[in-house]
Design a protein around this motif. Sequence first.
Motif, PDB file in Angstrom:
ATOM      1  N   ALA A 131       0.832  -1.203   0.000  1.00 25.18           N
ATOM      2  CA  ALA A 131       0.000   0.000   0.000  1.00 25.18           C
ATOM      3  C   ALA A 131       0.868   1.254   0.000  1.00 25.18           C
ATOM      4  CB  ALA A 131      -0.937  -0.010   1.208  1.00 25.18           C
ATOM      5  N   SER A 132       1.981   1.218   0.718  1.00 27.55           N
ATOM      6  CA  SER A 132       2.895   2.369   0.758  1.00 27.55           C
ATOM      7  C   SER A 132       3.482   2.640  -0.621  1.00 27.55           C
ATOM      8  CB  SER A 132       4.013   2.101   1.769  1.00 27.55           C
ATOM      9  OG  SER A 132       3.495   1.893   3.062  1.00 27.55           O
ATOM     10  N   ARG A 133       3.882   1.587  -1.323  1.00 27.71           N
ATOM     11  CA  ARG A 133       4.428   1.757  -2.671  1.00 27.71           C
ATOM     12  C   ARG A 133       3.380   2.379  -3.600  1.00 27.71           C
ATOM     13  NH1 ARG A 133       7.118  -3.143  -1.340  1.00 27.71           N
ATOM     14  NH2 ARG A 133       5.386  -4.418  -2.135  1.00 27.71           N
ATOM     15  N   ARG A 134       2.144   1.965  -3.444  1.00 30.68           N
ATOM     16  CA  ARG A 134       1.097   2.470  -4.341  1.00 30.68           C
ATOM     17  C   ARG A 134       0.833   3.963  -4.170  1.00 30.68           C
ATOM     18  NH1 ARG A 134      -3.633  -2.097  -5.158  1.00 30.68           N
ATOM     19  NH2 ARG A 134      -2.230  -3.829  -5.691  1.00 30.68           N
ATOM     20  N   VAL A 142      10.699  -0.293  10.411  1.00 24.22           N
ATOM     21  CA  VAL A 142      10.104   0.336  11.593  1.00 24.22           C
ATOM     22  C   VAL A 142       8.841   1.099  11.221  1.00 24.22           C
ATOM     23  CG1 VAL A 142      10.477   2.015  13.430  1.00 24.22           C
ATOM     24  CG2 VAL A 142      12.333   0.473  12.756  1.00 24.22           C
ATOM     25  N   ALA A 143       8.893   1.832  10.100  1.00 23.07           N
ATOM     26  CA  ALA A 143       7.707   2.583   9.676  1.00 23.07           C
ATOM     27  C   ALA A 143       6.556   1.650   9.339  1.00 23.07           C
ATOM     28  CB  ALA A 143       8.052   3.455   8.470  1.00 23.07           C
ATOM     29  N   VAL A 144       6.864   0.525   8.696  1.00 23.87           N
ATOM     30  CA  VAL A 144       5.814  -0.454   8.380  1.00 23.87           C
ATOM     31  C   VAL A 144       5.137  -0.934   9.650  1.00 23.87           C
ATOM     32  CG1 VAL A 144       5.418  -2.804   7.542  1.00 23.87           C
ATOM     33  CG2 VAL A 144       6.757  -1.203   6.177  1.00 23.87           C
ATOM     34  N   ARG A 145       5.939  -1.229  10.662  1.00 19.36           N
ATOM     35  CA  ARG A 145       5.368  -1.701  11.935  1.00 19.36           C
ATOM     36  C   ARG A 145       4.460  -0.639  12.557  1.00 19.36           C
ATOM     37  NH1 ARG A 145       9.695  -1.831  16.383  1.00 19.36           N
ATOM     38  NH2 ARG A 145       9.201   0.395  16.218  1.00 19.36           N
ATOM     39  N   ASP A 146       4.939   0.610  12.573  1.00 16.35           N
ATOM     40  CA  ASP A 146       4.151   1.679  13.188  1.00 16.35           C
ATOM     41  C   ASP A 146       2.876   1.961  12.393  1.00 16.35           C
ATOM     42  OD1 ASP A 146       6.057   1.875  15.139  1.00 16.35           O
ATOM     43  OD2 ASP A 146       7.043   3.652  14.298  1.00 16.35           O
ATOM     44  N   GLU A 193      -7.653  -1.679  -0.306  1.00 17.76           N
ATOM     45  CA  GLU A 193      -7.704  -2.093  -1.708  1.00 17.76           C
ATOM     46  C   GLU A 193      -6.815  -3.308  -1.969  1.00 17.76           C
ATOM     47  OE1 GLU A 193      -6.527   1.448  -3.695  1.00 17.76           O
ATOM     48  OE2 GLU A 193      -8.530   2.383  -3.605  1.00 17.76           O
ATOM     49  N   VAL A 194      -5.615  -3.305  -1.390  1.00 13.80           N
ATOM     50  CA  VAL A 194      -4.697  -4.434  -1.580  1.00 13.80           C
ATOM     51  C   VAL A 194      -5.298  -5.692  -0.975  1.00 13.80           C
ATOM     52  CG1 VAL A 194      -2.423  -5.376  -1.038  1.00 13.80           C
ATOM     53  CG2 VAL A 194      -2.656  -2.958  -1.653  1.00 13.80           C
ATOM     54  N   LYS A 195      -5.890  -5.594   0.191  1.00 12.55           N
ATOM     55  CA  LYS A 195      -6.523  -6.756   0.822  1.00 12.55           C
ATOM     56  C   LYS A 195      -7.632  -7.326  -0.072  1.00 12.55           C
ATOM     57  CE  LYS A 195      -7.672  -5.278   4.970  1.00 12.55           C
ATOM     58  NZ  LYS A 195      -9.082  -5.546   4.848  1.00 12.55           N
TER      59      LYS A 195
END
Length: 676
Positions: A131-134, A142-146, A193-195
């Motif tokens: 989702a972040s890439r999109r 760390v950012a993904v976890r937060d 959306e990814v889910k």
Amino acid sequence: MASQTAPLAQGPAHLILDALDPDQRDVATALTGPVCVLAGAGTGKTRAVTHRIAYGVRTGAYSPTTVLAVTFTARAAGEMRTRLRELGVSGVQARTFHAAALRQMGYFWPKVVGGAPPRILDHKAPVIAEASRRIGISVDRVAVRDLASEVEWSKVSLVTAEDYEKACAAIARPQVAGYDHRTVARLITAYEEVKTERSTIDFEDVLLMLADMLASHPEIADQVRSQYRHFVVDEYQDVSPLQQFLLDQWLGGRNELCVVGDPSQTIYSFTGASPHHLLTFGTRYPDAQVVRLVRDYRSTPQVVTLANKLLAQRGRARGTAAPLELVAQRPAGPPVRFEAYDDDESEAEGIAREIRHLTTTGTPVSEIAILYRTNSQSEAFEQALADAGIGYLVKGGDRFFQRKEVRDALVLLRGAARSADPEVPMPETVRDVLVTTGWAEEAPGPRGAARERWDSMQALVTLADEVAARTENATVSDLVLELDERSAAQHAPTVEGVTLASLHAAKGLEWDAVFLAGVSEGLMPISFAETDESIEEERRLLYVGITRAREFLQLSYARARNPGGRASRRRTRFLDGLWPHEEPVQRRRPRAGAAREQLTGEYDQALFDELREWRRTVAAETDKPAFTVLVDAALAAIAETRPTSNAALARINGIGPAKIEKYGASVIAIVERAGG
């Protein structure tokens, strides 16, 4: 245990009540809702509610299959089922919110939607990363976890992507991982959306989908409500808006509800938990019966007194509930100990020495815990215990029933259940089986893989002895059944070793001896606790830690981080007036010294706030606690003296050459922008 529970399981109903104190008996006899049980730490809330269910079943007020008891951890649900079984009650559903919802959704999905339910994500991280890439943002681990935690918060708080910005502004919710609220709202949309594209759902979706299914399909709701007519909710102070929404669908306007909780143990607000529903229960149900459990059977008077005094000094947070004042029921024990060490290493070594003394005087290592605020603190204690030859386990590591040696042992025990000689006592058979997996009468050593495997096998041996002690003519099949039930509930048997755990992970547990380490400003309260509400939650977290101790309790902190370092740390403000022979904490105390600035404590609040925002950003980027960048006292001194050179920075206590090299240019730039 068998001698105590067998008469209750087989005798008349009044024996169930005879096993309770007067307040617990009030809970057990309040068979019709609504009922609110305010239960302090160690007051026997699980005992009270399981006896209430058992008494209701025994008297015919309930059919066991119409009772649904929900709690927050698989361990607590397993404990509830075990106690009900010992009371002679079977058929009651005792599950976590998620387990109960997943079971119902799996049953109704084929009828409502068709086919099998979607696959549930094991982890949000891969979907968050996609989702972040999109949306074009760069994220690290760390950012993904937060961001995953923030997505979870929004869902359990029933905050949609469209409402996220507004909701965050209303409660002054801080930014996550350096991203503004609008970006996070876009991320939430992309995550969903990814889910959908991957035909997957997350654990929050299980509750959302079931609640929606019940709300929009009356025939399904009627079927569930005819099945479950009596509800018990444990740890009600931790209910999220999403869980409350699902509970409302289960109830369907009925009031056969018994809730149990303690506002003073609300410590999970960062996950969306809120004591609001517990605190307003009497408003929602004006005719509710309220019972207070205050007799503390867990801790000595010394521990209880400290816990009561800690809460009596609570601060100004809005909506703070008056705490329950516990009344100790145990005999007097040793005085609570307070220790200040020179540095972190000395603190870890000192605690290890004290643990060695406790074990030599009869305290089992499994009845000792070291509790701390952040998981990063565990390393020093792991090293100190290893050097002292003391076994330990870090709570939050591999789950017991997922360990390879445990899975292999279960296979062997299942085989033994079919072929064991009935003339051989069950514990002896279990020992013979486990010898082939590496178990022996003597432990192999204090640490290492061999010791970890042995600890797992020894836990099974100990459980076999417990099952044999409470079950007449127990067989290996009885042990396997117990293990299957515990595995389903993730209710692991006790592993020998000192427990290392964060204060959050320690909730719901207890030990004979507890060491609360690192009780210093910046850790307790944590540096990023900035509002009255968040600081009071930190006080409650310390309260939870204190009330984990049955008999021995030590609170400690280190004056410096490293050996030979500057002794700049101060113990937590929460212990003002409670820590013996020490003045109250002054967080912006003027410093003396020829080379240091003399401070008045009067500083530029706007500059101070800007410095704190800078510090928060640096901490997020480096994945470090904010206090390790610069402590509040140093920021206040900067905001007062407004240094515009490295030499001026060096005159501030707590800012040495390393700090100046890392942060000096940034700090000076902030001061100059502010008109330094």
